[in-house]
Design an enzyme around this catalytic site. Structure first.
Site, PDB file in Angstrom:
ATOM      1  N   ASP A   1      64.510 -21.164 -33.769  1.00 53.20           N
ATOM      2  CA  ASP A   1      64.503 -20.230 -32.733  1.00 53.20           C
ATOM      3  C   ASP A   1      62.605 -20.050 -32.676  1.00 53.20           C
ATOM      4  O   ASP A   1      62.392 -19.642 -31.472  1.00 53.20           O
ATOM      5  CB  ASP A   1      65.010 -18.923 -32.826  1.00 53.20           C
ATOM      6  CG  ASP A   1      64.963 -18.651 -34.407  1.00 53.20           C
ATOM      7  OD1 ASP A   1      64.156 -19.052 -35.168  1.00 53.20           O
ATOM      8  OD2 ASP A   1      65.772 -17.731 -34.823  1.00 53.20           O
TER       9      ASP A   1
ATOM     10  N   ASP B   1      70.778 -22.692 -38.849  1.00 51.30           N
ATOM     11  CA  ASP B   1      70.192 -21.411 -39.453  1.00 51.30           C
ATOM     12  C   ASP B   1      71.484 -20.437 -39.717  1.00 51.30           C
ATOM     13  O   ASP B   1      72.394 -20.715 -39.455  1.00 51.30           O
ATOM     14  CB  ASP B   1      69.356 -20.590 -38.325  1.00 51.30           C
ATOM     15  CG  ASP B   1      68.134 -21.263 -37.995  1.00 51.30           C
ATOM     16  OD1 ASP B   1      67.673 -21.856 -38.795  1.00 51.30           O
ATOM     17  OD2 ASP B   1      67.484 -20.835 -36.845  1.00 51.30           O
TER      18      ASP B   1
ATOM     19  N   ASP C   1      59.636 -23.844 -35.731  1.00 47.19           N
ATOM     20  CA  ASP C   1      60.858 -24.612 -35.546  1.00 47.19           C
ATOM     21  C   ASP C   1      60.626 -25.793 -34.560  1.00 47.19           C
ATOM     22  O   ASP C   1      61.470 -26.933 -34.783  1.00 47.19           O
ATOM     23  CB  ASP C   1      62.079 -23.773 -35.317  1.00 47.19           C
ATOM     24  CG  ASP C   1      62.593 -22.997 -36.317  1.00 47.19           C
ATOM     25  OD1 ASP C   1      62.072 -22.960 -37.412  1.00 47.19           O
ATOM     26  OD2 ASP C   1      63.036 -22.033 -35.977  1.00 47.19           O
TER      27      ASP C   1
HETATM   28  P1  ATP Z   1      67.654 -18.009 -40.900  1.00 42.10           P
HETATM   29  O1  ATP Z   1      66.428 -19.203 -41.243  1.00 42.10           O
HETATM   30  O2  ATP Z   1      68.936 -18.231 -41.284  1.00 42.10           O
HETATM   31  O3  ATP Z   1      67.493 -17.383 -39.542  1.00 42.10           O
HETATM   32  P2  ATP Z   1      66.209 -15.717 -42.157  1.00 42.10           P
HETATM   33  O4  ATP Z   1      66.479 -14.789 -40.782  1.00 42.10           O
HETATM   34  O5  ATP Z   1      66.641 -15.138 -43.547  1.00 42.10           O
HETATM   35  O6  ATP Z   1      67.186 -16.953 -42.155  1.00 42.10           O
HETATM   36  P3  ATP Z   1      63.428 -15.654 -41.993  1.00 42.10           P
HETATM   37  O7  ATP Z   1      63.711 -15.088 -40.917  1.00 42.10           O
HETATM   38  O8  ATP Z   1      62.541 -16.625 -42.271  1.00 42.10           O
HETATM   39  O9  ATP Z   1      64.898 -16.569 -42.222  1.00 42.10           O
HETATM   40  O10 ATP Z   1      63.400 -14.604 -43.255  1.00 42.10           O
HETATM   41  C1  ATP Z   1      63.091 -14.712 -44.451  1.00 42.10           C
HETATM   42  C2  ATP Z   1      63.070 -13.553 -45.361  1.00 42.10           C
HETATM   43  O11 ATP Z   1      61.918 -12.957 -44.851  1.00 42.10           O
HETATM   44  C3  ATP Z   1      64.318 -12.678 -45.074  1.00 42.10           C
HETATM   45  O12 ATP Z   1      65.274 -13.109 -46.217  1.00 42.10           O
HETATM   46  C4  ATP Z   1      63.824 -11.397 -45.382  1.00 42.10           C
HETATM   47  O13 ATP Z   1      63.671 -11.218 -46.954  1.00 42.10           O
HETATM   48  C5  ATP Z   1      62.229 -11.389 -45.006  1.00 42.10           C
HETATM   49  N1  ATP Z   1      62.251 -10.895 -43.662  1.00 42.10           N
HETATM   50  C6  ATP Z   1      62.863 -11.037 -42.558  1.00 42.10           C
HETATM   51  N2  ATP Z   1      62.619 -10.491 -41.512  1.00 42.10           N
HETATM   52  C7  ATP Z   1      61.606  -9.602 -41.782  1.00 42.10           C
HETATM   53  C8  ATP Z   1      60.467  -8.865 -41.184  1.00 42.10           C
HETATM   54  N3  ATP Z   1      60.692  -8.606 -39.775  1.00 42.10           N
HETATM   55  N4  ATP Z   1      59.604  -8.109 -41.904  1.00 42.10           N
HETATM   56  C9  ATP Z   1      59.617  -8.459 -43.226  1.00 42.10           C
HETATM   57  N5  ATP Z   1      60.274  -9.128 -43.782  1.00 42.10           N
HETATM   58  C10 ATP Z   1      61.400  -9.973 -43.131  1.00 42.10           C
END
Ligand code: ATP
Length: 892
Positions: free
Chosen positions: A634, A326, A638
């Protein structure tokens, strides 16, 4: 009345609890005293006494004890007592080794023990699940395993999977409110959640009504006592090999005895010597030493913040050829700060450091007042409202309790003077549709004081744009025309190309009193307000770790839910994305099946905008290509990929219980560099096991051959039984353990990953064992023959010389075993445990030879000073004879 029949207040009163303040420390103490810990009782453990006696159940050891007993009866008291003493010491050693292995495995289990969030003294704190008491208020969210039986008192789209109790794998919705049906089954108790069941969606708060064996799970706990296999492939291979070695050693021993008897030796003497030889030569202790080496390695990994949950992973780590990781929090710091905001073509910037809610807003370089910018206000205000995080101050430092992305939105709004409690006074949150990584959005339904209802949504900008029907542009609502969509797209890409993580905010008004039950209804026809872009700096150590992995033949792949351009920017900074590698996004990935993905997967270094479900496909495609894959994760979604990967890696801080349970490795600091450290340690542990296998087997070969050759050539026994047993205990024992603690060779991360199918004797180990073992046997025999021929009447002197030569040849050879290359490749004093082990073995040798009271027991005679030159010279041959070629190569 039962708990599910009561309403929330009644349960609270019945349990003398308080859902706003939680229990106090005093309450907890009292209740624990009364009801004990929240634990399921474990199955019977093997007692220490049994474990001790199990050390002697080996067939050859029993034969040796019987033979010794006979020799005792025949009057050979000294021999009998000495042999029994050595067998007991050997047993004790095995006992302590197994104990240590057991203890460290138990400690491991403890380290990854589950935790719960409880309300105590008005604060939410995390404690070990076993510390929860009846009356505690606990909260849980998607991915958590529920820590006790609870009556639900708050539910946000809460769904729980209860298959462990009901066999039903579909999640059930959980609500508050009392249930009046008579005797509902577990599956029908919608206002209760049970220990060990799994939150698959939403979040909730519950009041603990039962703990430990009193829970529904406790009542069927006996059924759950199935232990997972903790043996590693190498251990199993060694076990099989052990069986072959036992047969070979036995056959050779029988040969030694038969030849000896044919040559006219006394049957009884030959029998005792044969049995001793068999006991010494059979590597029965090997599996235990391997376990100790593994568990010591595991403890070293803990110091580097990696917890191995499944022992076999230690070995697999050394074979890893791809790490899929990630981005957010693992490669980056997960310390987000909003720096840019965009709405309707306007861009604002905001300054400030970390989570401190101090900063000014600027437009085109000039400071502005947020009050005068309506869309900016909406962007900030809604970002704060649709939010779960809290800002706390600890030792003057501001920290986030909750999701850092949401924390950043909160801080940005605070910088503009907004306060969440004031906002919550104006807008009442009626319902929430929690964020999930597949939908990439989160929404709330709010009501203002005029009774108007709104949906507020935040999420990934491209996704939010696709569910928006209009957009706020220069203060007015405009239709999402192709032109506007393109402009939004440009804005998103503009922020993303600066490596910013972007969140979009949208809203819509809905008729008063409408009840929205499903997120699909809420998240459509939105009005797109704008974007917030936040920095999330890379962790400084990751770039180096990626390079080190590349040198070690391990490819790093970034898998992220983030925007393609943000992902690209960060992957380039970290050296993951290079000229020859590609980026693939979730959309393209969805359209491919595993076979299609296989064709390109090896060229891809970044997967962006993926959903957790895609991860499984990536793992499968890589595995089909012959890779050994480490995959991080996490969340709940996953878990399948973590389970399917060769090394499933879960995050220690942000990881859910489900992800942790599916994993083989937990990163206590969520850090990518920790995976690299674990791989390095994994490679080292495997190499160390190879080192002592090599040492022990070569020693055993030497011991058997010296006896066999002596018999074939018609000489007397070069070693007496007690000497053989002593060598087995002292010379083989201590140094072998020290090899298990050896440091990695310099080039351990410069070699290609190991082939998981390679056998114990791969990479020349078999040849090294046989050639060195043969030479050890031969030089020992030569020493014996020289001295014996000089004076055949002094057999005990010749035997002492053979004994010393054998011991010293082994003690020199042990340094050769430290390196795959040659004894000259490493500083011989680099492993201080080994130096001490060798010095102690030497000292014990001198004691046995020169301390008069021990001489009759060990049949030794003081060795003359001159003879030590011959012993040392001959003993050096097995190690140095074959090391010459290395020197020759080095000189070239
Ligand atoms: P990784 O998989 O590397 O941890 P990530 O944290 O960006 O990446 P996700 O958590 O799936 O992956 O988030 C995807 C997208 O969703 C983010 O790029 C963001 O735009 C949006 N996002 C993340 N957290 C939130 C939230 N709490 N509320 C609304 N949108 C969110």
């Amino acid at each position: 009345m039962k708990f599910h029949e009561m309403n929330e207040t009644e349960v609270e009163q019945a349990l003398n609890s308080n859902s706003t303040a939680g229990l106090t420390d005093d309450d907890v103490k009292k209740r624990r005293k009364q009801f004990g810990y929240n634990e399921l009782e474990e199955g019977e453990k093997q007692s220490a006494v049994l474990l001790f006696f199990s050390q002697f159940k080996d067939f050859m050891v029993l034969v040796l004890l019987a033979a010794t007993l006979i020799s005792g009866l025949l009057g050979e008291y000294i021999d009998a007592v000495a042999i029994i003493a050595i067998v007991i010491i050997n047993g004790l050693l095995g006992f302590f080794q197994e104990r240590k292995a057991e203890k460290s495995l138990a400690a491991l289990k403890e380290l990854s023990a589950p935790q719960v969030s409880v309300l105590r003294n008005r604060e939410w704190v995390k404690v070990l699940s076993k510390e929860a008491v009846v009356g505690d208020i606990i909260k849980f969210s998607s991915g958590d395993r529920i820590g006790a039986d609870v009556r639900i008192i708050e539910s946000n789209s809460l769904e729980v999977e209860e298959s462990a109790l009901t066999g039903e794998s579909l999640p059930v919705s959980k609500t508050t409110g009392s249930i009046k049906t008579a005797n509902p089954g577990i599956g029908d108790m919608e206002n209760m959640a049970f220990m060990g069941t799994l939150v698959t969606r939403g979040s909730g708060v519950g009041l603990v009504v039962a703990i430990g064996m009193k829970t529904a799970m406790g009542q069927i706990a006996d059924l759950l006592q199935k232990a997972e296999s903790m043996t590693t492939p190498l251990q199993r291979r060694l076990e099989q090999l052990g069986k072959i070695l036992i047969t070979v050693a036995l056959l050779l021993t029988i040969l030694v005895v038969a030849v000896g008897v044919l040559q006219g030796h006394d049957l009884y003497t030959m029998f005792l010597a044969g049995v001793s030889l068999a006991v010494a030569a059979i590597p029965e202790g090997l599996p235990a030493i391997v376990t100790v080496a593994l568990s010591l390695g595991v403890q070293r990994m803990i110091k580097q913040k990696a917890i191995v949950r499944k022992l076999p992973a230690v070995e697999t780590l050394g074979c890893a050829s791809v790490i899929c990781s990630d981005k957010t929090g693992t490669m980056t710091q997960n310390k987000m700060t909003v720096t840019h905001l965009w709405s309707g073509g306007d861009v604002w910037t905001v300054d400030g450091v970390g989570y401190e809610p101090q900063g000014k807003f600027y437009q085109a370089g000039k400071q502005i007042q947020v009050k005068s910018e309506k869309p900016l206000q909406q962007l900030l205000m809604f970002g704060m409202l649709c939010n779960h995080a809290e800002i706390k101050q600890k030792n003057k430092e501001f920290i986030i309790d909750g999701d850092p992305t949401e924390g950043a939105l909160l801080v940005a709004a605070m910088k503009a003077g907004y306060n969440r409690n004031t906002l919550l006074g104006q807008y009442q949150i009626i319902k929430e549709f929690p964020f999930d990584s597949s939908r990439k959005m989160m929404s709330i339904v709010v009501k203002d004081h005029n009774g108007k209802q709104f949906i507020v949504t935040k999420g990934a900008p491209d996704v939010l744009a696709s569910v928006s029907g209009s957009v706020l542009w220069e203060g007015r609502r405009q239709f999402m025309s192709r032109d506007v969509t393109a402009k939004i797209q440009d804005a998103i890409e503009g922020l993303a190309s600066q490596a910013l993580r972007t969140i979009a905010i949208g809203y819509k008004e809905i008729p008063a009193k409408t009840v929205i039950l499903h997120e699909d209804e809420a998240e459509k026809d939105l009005i797109f307000i704008g974007l917030q872009g936040m920095i999330d700096p890379p962790r400084p150590e990751v770039k180096g770790a990626v390079k080190e992995c590349r040198d070690a033949g391990i490819k790093t792949v970034m898998i992220t839910g983030d925007h393609v351009i943000t992902a690209k920017a960060i992957a380039t900074q970290l050296g993951i994305l290079t000229k020859n590698s590609k980026v693939l996004d979730g959309k393209a990935l969805s359209e491919m099946d595993v076979q299609e993905l296989e064709e390109v997967v090896e060229d891809v270094s970044v997967f962006a905008r993926v959903s957790p479900e895609h991860k499984l496909k990536i793992v499968k495609a890589l595995q089909n290509k012959g890779h050994i894959v480490a995959m991080t994760g996490d969340g709940v979604n996953d878990a399948p990929a973590i389970k399917a990967a060769d090394i499933g890696v879960a995050m220690g801080i942000t990881g859910t219980d489900v992800a942790k349970e599916a994993s083989a490795l937990i990163l206590l600091d969520d850090n990518f560099a920790t995976i690299k450290a674990a791989i390095k340690e994994g490679r080292n542990i495997y190499e160390n096991i190879r080192k002592f296998v090599r040492y022990l087997l070569a020693s055993n070969v030497g011991e058997i051959l010296v006896m066999l050759f002596a018999m074939l050539l018609g000489y007397p026994l070069p070693l007496v039984p007690i000497q053989i047993l002593w060598v087995n205990l002292v010379t083989d024992g201590l140094p072998a353990m020290a090899l298990g603690l050896d440091q990695p060779e310099d080039d351990v991360m410069k070699r290609k990953p190991r082939n998981p199918r390679e056998g114990v004797f791969a990479r020349g180990l078999g040849w090294k064992v046989i050639s060195r073992g043969f030479l050890i046997g031969v030089v020992t025999l030569i020493a014996f023959i020289i001295v014996y021929n000089e004076n055949p009447d002094e057999l005990e002197y010749a035997q002492t010389i053979a004994f010393s030569t054998l011991v010293i040849a082994q003690l020199i050879h042990v340094f050769d075993c430290r390196s795959e290359k040659s004894v000259f490749a490493r500083n011989p004093f680099g492993n201080k445990f080994l130096v001490w082990a060798v010095l102690s073995s030497l000292l014990l040798l001198f004691v046995v030879i020169y301390y008069p009271p021990l001489q009759p027991i060990f049949h030794t005679v003081p060795v003359k000073a001159n003879d030590w030159f011959m012993i040392a010279g001959l003993a050096a041959v097995p190690t140095f004879l074959l090391a010459g070629s290395f020197l020759a190569r080095k000189r070239k």
